[in-house]
Design a protein around this motif. Sequence first.
Motif, PDB file in Angstrom:
ATOM      1  N   TYR A 137      13.135  10.665   8.775  1.00  0.00           N
ATOM      2  CA  TYR A 137      12.068  11.433   8.146  1.00  0.00           C
ATOM      3  C   TYR A 137      11.569  10.713   6.900  1.00  0.00           C
ATOM      4  N   ALA A 166       9.244   7.943   7.704  1.00  0.00           N
ATOM      5  CA  ALA A 166       8.016   8.298   8.401  1.00  0.00           C
ATOM      6  C   ALA A 166       6.807   8.100   7.489  1.00  0.00           C
ATOM      7  N   LEU A 167       5.726   7.677   8.082  1.00  0.00           N
ATOM      8  CA  LEU A 167       4.475   7.477   7.364  1.00  0.00           C
ATOM      9  C   LEU A 167       3.783   8.819   7.180  1.00  0.00           C
ATOM     10  N   SER A 168       3.344   9.097   5.975  1.00  0.00           N
ATOM     11  CA  SER A 168       2.575  10.318   5.751  1.00  0.00           C
ATOM     12  C   SER A 168       1.095   9.999   5.935  1.00  0.00           C
ATOM     13  N   SER A 169       0.312  11.013   6.221  1.00  0.00           N
ATOM     14  CA  SER A 169      -1.119  10.823   6.405  1.00  0.00           C
ATOM     15  C   SER A 169      -1.779  10.334   5.117  1.00  0.00           C
ATOM     16  N   SER A 170      -1.316  10.816   3.984  1.00  0.00           N
ATOM     17  CA  SER A 170      -1.919  10.355   2.721  1.00  0.00           C
ATOM     18  C   SER A 170      -1.583   8.890   2.460  1.00  0.00           C
ATOM     19  N   GLU A 171      -0.354   8.459   2.824  1.00  0.00           N
ATOM     20  CA  GLU A 171      -0.012   7.040   2.684  1.00  0.00           C
ATOM     21  C   GLU A 171      -0.901   6.190   3.591  1.00  0.00           C
ATOM     22  N   SER A 221       1.816   1.598   9.109  1.00  0.00           N
ATOM     23  CA  SER A 221       0.413   1.811   9.484  1.00  0.00           C
ATOM     24  C   SER A 221       0.007   0.886  10.626  1.00  0.00           C
ATOM     25  N   HIS A 223       4.467   7.117  13.997  1.00  0.00           N
ATOM     26  CA  HIS A 223       3.469   7.085  12.929  1.00  0.00           C
ATOM     27  C   HIS A 223       2.044   7.356  13.428  1.00  0.00           C
ATOM     28  N   ALA A 279       0.190  10.487  11.857  1.00  0.00           N
ATOM     29  CA  ALA A 279      -0.189  10.298  10.459  1.00  0.00           C
ATOM     30  C   ALA A 279      -1.371   9.338  10.340  1.00  0.00           C
TER      31      ALA A 279
END
Length: 159
Positions: A20, A23-28, A83, A142, A145
């Motif tokens: 977790y 994991a890539l966040s959408s904001s990142e 990404s 990913h 995100a």
Amino acid sequence: MKMMIAAFLAVVASLFLASYASALSSSEAGSVVEVLERLVEEHGEPVYYDEEAADEWFELDTEALIPAAGFSRESWRKAYGNSLKGLMASVPEAEFEAVFAGLEDNVTSIQGLTAEQKREAVSDLRAHVDRARALRAEGASHVDALAPYAERLRALTDF
């Protein structure tokens, strides 16, 4: 027995938290794409994935866009890699495999190479294809995100 179960649950929980946390966040993802759009515009180089690419972009960032977006060198490496892996994973399977279709035939038809050189070249090619498939598999977690930014990121690549 209770201690073994507790230990097992602790291991499972730590693995879950580790995955977790990575994991890539959408904001990142959005920040990575925004920074790369500016860097590509400034330098005219396409975005690509390899082990040094994130560091190379970090070095090219003379305006300190990456730190201004909240990334340290290490967090940039992670977010950049996730990404690009997410982008690879978002490409439809048929399209992804079409990139590699016919490459072995192209290599074996090169004039001037010995049979041994051709075997080595095909072996190297297969290793690169396997690596690309592994990166694609790593990127599957990913995709969601990256989804809002995938087309923008893909526009920055040569893929």
